[in-house]
Design a protein around this motif. Structure first.
Motif, PDB file in Angstrom:
ATOM      1  N   ILE A 236       0.854  -1.186   0.000  1.00  0.00           N
ATOM      2  CA  ILE A 236       0.000   0.000   0.000  1.00  0.00           C
ATOM      3  C   ILE A 236       0.891   1.238   0.000  1.00  0.00           C
ATOM      4  CG2 ILE A 236      -1.763   1.284   1.274  1.00  0.00           C
ATOM      5  CD1 ILE A 236      -2.752  -1.389   2.380  1.00  0.00           C
ATOM      6  N   ARG A 237       0.672   2.113  -0.974  1.00  0.00           N
ATOM      7  CA  ARG A 237       1.519   3.292  -1.157  1.00  0.00           C
ATOM      8  C   ARG A 237       0.734   4.570  -0.861  1.00  0.00           C
ATOM      9  NH1 ARG A 237       3.607   0.927  -7.016  1.00  0.00           N
ATOM     10  NH2 ARG A 237       4.338  -1.098  -6.189  1.00  0.00           N
ATOM     11  N   GLU A 238       1.296   5.711  -1.232  1.00  0.00           N
ATOM     12  CA  GLU A 238       0.665   6.990  -0.918  1.00  0.00           C
ATOM     13  C   GLU A 238      -0.558   7.273  -1.763  1.00  0.00           C
ATOM     14  OE1 GLU A 238       3.627  10.009  -1.236  1.00  0.00           O
ATOM     15  OE2 GLU A 238       4.723   9.355   0.552  1.00  0.00           O
ATOM     16  N   GLU A 239      -0.693   6.608  -2.916  1.00  0.00           N
ATOM     17  CA  GLU A 239      -1.836   6.794  -3.793  1.00  0.00           C
ATOM     18  C   GLU A 239      -2.576   5.469  -3.948  1.00  0.00           C
ATOM     19  OE1 GLU A 239      -2.778   9.647  -4.992  1.00  0.00           O
ATOM     20  OE2 GLU A 239      -1.028  10.830  -4.358  1.00  0.00           O
ATOM     21  N   PRO A 240      -3.879   5.511  -4.245  1.00  0.00           N
ATOM     22  CA  PRO A 240      -4.603   4.268  -4.523  1.00  0.00           C
ATOM     23  C   PRO A 240      -3.943   3.507  -5.667  1.00  0.00           C
ATOM     24  CG  PRO A 240      -6.133   6.103  -4.280  1.00  0.00           C
ATOM     25  CD  PRO A 240      -4.760   6.701  -4.305  1.00  0.00           C
ATOM     26  N   ALA A 241      -4.017   2.193  -5.601  1.00  0.00           N
ATOM     27  CA  ALA A 241      -3.377   1.355  -6.613  1.00  0.00           C
ATOM     28  C   ALA A 241      -4.212   1.347  -7.892  1.00  0.00           C
ATOM     29  CB  ALA A 241      -3.207  -0.064  -6.090  1.00  0.00           C
ATOM     30  N   GLU A 242      -3.546   1.631  -9.021  1.00  0.00           N
ATOM     31  CA  GLU A 242      -4.186   1.539 -10.328  1.00  0.00           C
ATOM     32  C   GLU A 242      -3.845   0.170 -10.915  1.00  0.00           C
ATOM     33  OE1 GLU A 242      -6.219   3.763 -11.419  1.00  0.00           O
ATOM     34  OE2 GLU A 242      -5.779   5.393  -9.999  1.00  0.00           O
ATOM     35  N   ILE A 243      -4.858  -0.625 -11.182  1.00  0.00           N
ATOM     36  CA  ILE A 243      -4.686  -2.009 -11.608  1.00  0.00           C
ATOM     37  C   ILE A 243      -5.177  -2.171 -13.045  1.00  0.00           C
ATOM     38  CG2 ILE A 243      -5.248  -4.415 -11.109  1.00  0.00           C
ATOM     39  CD1 ILE A 243      -3.558  -3.036  -8.949  1.00  0.00           C
ATOM     40  N   GLU A 244      -4.425  -2.915 -13.830  1.00  0.00           N
ATOM     41  CA  GLU A 244      -4.833  -3.247 -15.188  1.00  0.00           C
ATOM     42  C   GLU A 244      -4.984  -4.758 -15.289  1.00  0.00           C
ATOM     43  OE1 GLU A 244      -3.048  -3.359 -19.755  1.00  0.00           O
ATOM     44  OE2 GLU A 244      -2.030  -2.162 -18.218  1.00  0.00           O
ATOM     45  N   LEU A 245      -6.151  -5.198 -15.724  1.00  0.00           N
ATOM     46  CA  LEU A 245      -6.411  -6.612 -15.938  1.00  0.00           C
ATOM     47  C   LEU A 245      -6.401  -6.872 -17.441  1.00  0.00           C
ATOM     48  CD1 LEU A 245      -9.396  -7.230 -13.465  1.00  0.00           C
ATOM     49  CD2 LEU A 245      -6.946  -7.459 -13.006  1.00  0.00           C
ATOM     50  N   ARG A 246      -5.582  -7.807 -17.865  1.00  0.00           N
ATOM     51  CA  ARG A 246      -5.578  -8.238 -19.260  1.00  0.00           C
ATOM     52  C   ARG A 246      -6.288  -9.580 -19.310  1.00  0.00           C
ATOM     53  NH1 ARG A 246       0.774  -6.633 -20.596  1.00  0.00           N
ATOM     54  NH2 ARG A 246       0.577  -4.447 -19.848  1.00  0.00           N
TER      55      ARG A 246
END
Length: 314
Positions: free
Chosen positions: A112-122
């Protein structure tokens, strides 16, 4: 004569706005529980789906500073109805049924980082069985990326059922609001402690203790706002995945720990009105650093589902 001259301005690019997909597409009632933000077709039966994970979630939270893998599972689960509806024209009102689900995740990609996690599903859909022009059953292969790095893979298979077909399949058990009233019996026995189940709150415990150290009874709380944010006529798949995770935690007694992989086969629906017993067995995984926990669910003298969970101490 003075004239007021206005210089023409070149249009400025506007901000790129992000929203979620329609909640109806992912079979959720609460907009706050929709994690998918968009989708596009990249090839025949291949898609790119985007998602965002909040830095904190009321249920999918972890004190170890990493995202809960169950958040990954819910994100992938939302992809099933999204693509079935939006890409394959499955009408609203159809029901989905899981038959198999597998995931494997790299915990180093879940920090968990300072920004929400951006996830890409292929996503690649395969083995699609059509009824006329609408899918009746299909499989998906999913690769999850974060910052262009592969963090998880998943394989799944599920069925798509028209309302009349689903009613026949459920044999009179499709009245969700009535059936949910019968679920209280599973809450009669004392729950396992949050520490045993690896959960911070008692309400989120889905196991009850039995006389055996390697068996648990499933607790179904139909008032739970995450598992039941809309009426359902059987225990949802995400509740069963959570039960496997809690069984794995209770069996290994590793605190903290993470389920880095799970493979589950669903044989039948788990009903509200009969006890569901979860039997567990633990063994050393092939990597010698984690533990493999086997979970088998018995209801009405039948194996409702069976699962293998890989548990890694943190």
């Amino acid at each position: 004569m003075n004239m007021l001259a206005t210089a023409a301005r070149s249009p400025q690019p506007g901000p790129i706005l992000t929203t979620t997909v329609a909640r109806e597409y992912v079979h959720r009632a609460a907009v706050s529980e929709v994690f998918l933000t968009g989708w596009e077709r990249t090839d025949h039966d291949a898609f790119r789906v985007t998602a965002q994970w909040p830095r904190f979630h009321s249920f999918y939270a972890d004190d170890a500073g990493i995202y809960d893998p169950m958040l990954l599972c819910e994100t992938i689960r939302q992809t099933f109805p999204l693509l079935a509806h939006a890409a394959y024209a499955m009408p609203m009102g159809y029901a989905l049924s899981w038959s198999r689900f597998h995931y494997s995740v790299n915990p180093q990609g879940l920090d968990i980082r300072e920004e929400p996690a951006e996830i890409e599903l292929r996503v690649r859909c395969n083995d699609i069985q059509l009824h006329r022009t609408i899918p009746a059953r299909m499989s998906m292969h999913v690769e999850a990326f974060r910052d262009q790095q592969l963090i998880a893979v998943s394989e799944t298979r599920f069925g798509c059922h028209a309302p009349n077909v689903y009613q026949r399949l459920r044999r009179g058990r499709h009245d969700a609001r009535t059936l949910m009233k019968t679920a209280g019996a599973s809450l009669a026995d004392a729950p396992a402690s949050p520490a045993q189940a690896g959960r911070p709150r008692l309400r989120d415990v889905v196991l009850s203790q039995t006389d055996s150290t390697d068996a648990w009874q499933l607790r179904i709380d139909t008032a739970h706002p995450i598992f039941f944010d809309h009426p359902l006529d059987h225990a949802p798949g995400m509740l069963l995945l959570e039960a496997v995770r809690q069984c794995a935690h209770a069996t290994t007694e590793a605190t903290p720990s993470i389920v880095t992989g799970l493979d589950i086969t669903f044989n039948q629906y788990v009903e509200f009105d009969a006890a569901c017993l979860l039997r567990t067995f633990a063994g050393v995984a092939s990597d010698q650093t984690s533990t493999t926990v086997s979970v088998e669910a018995h209801q009405n003298d039948t194996v409702a589902f069976s699962a293998l969970a890989n548990v890694l101490p943190l």
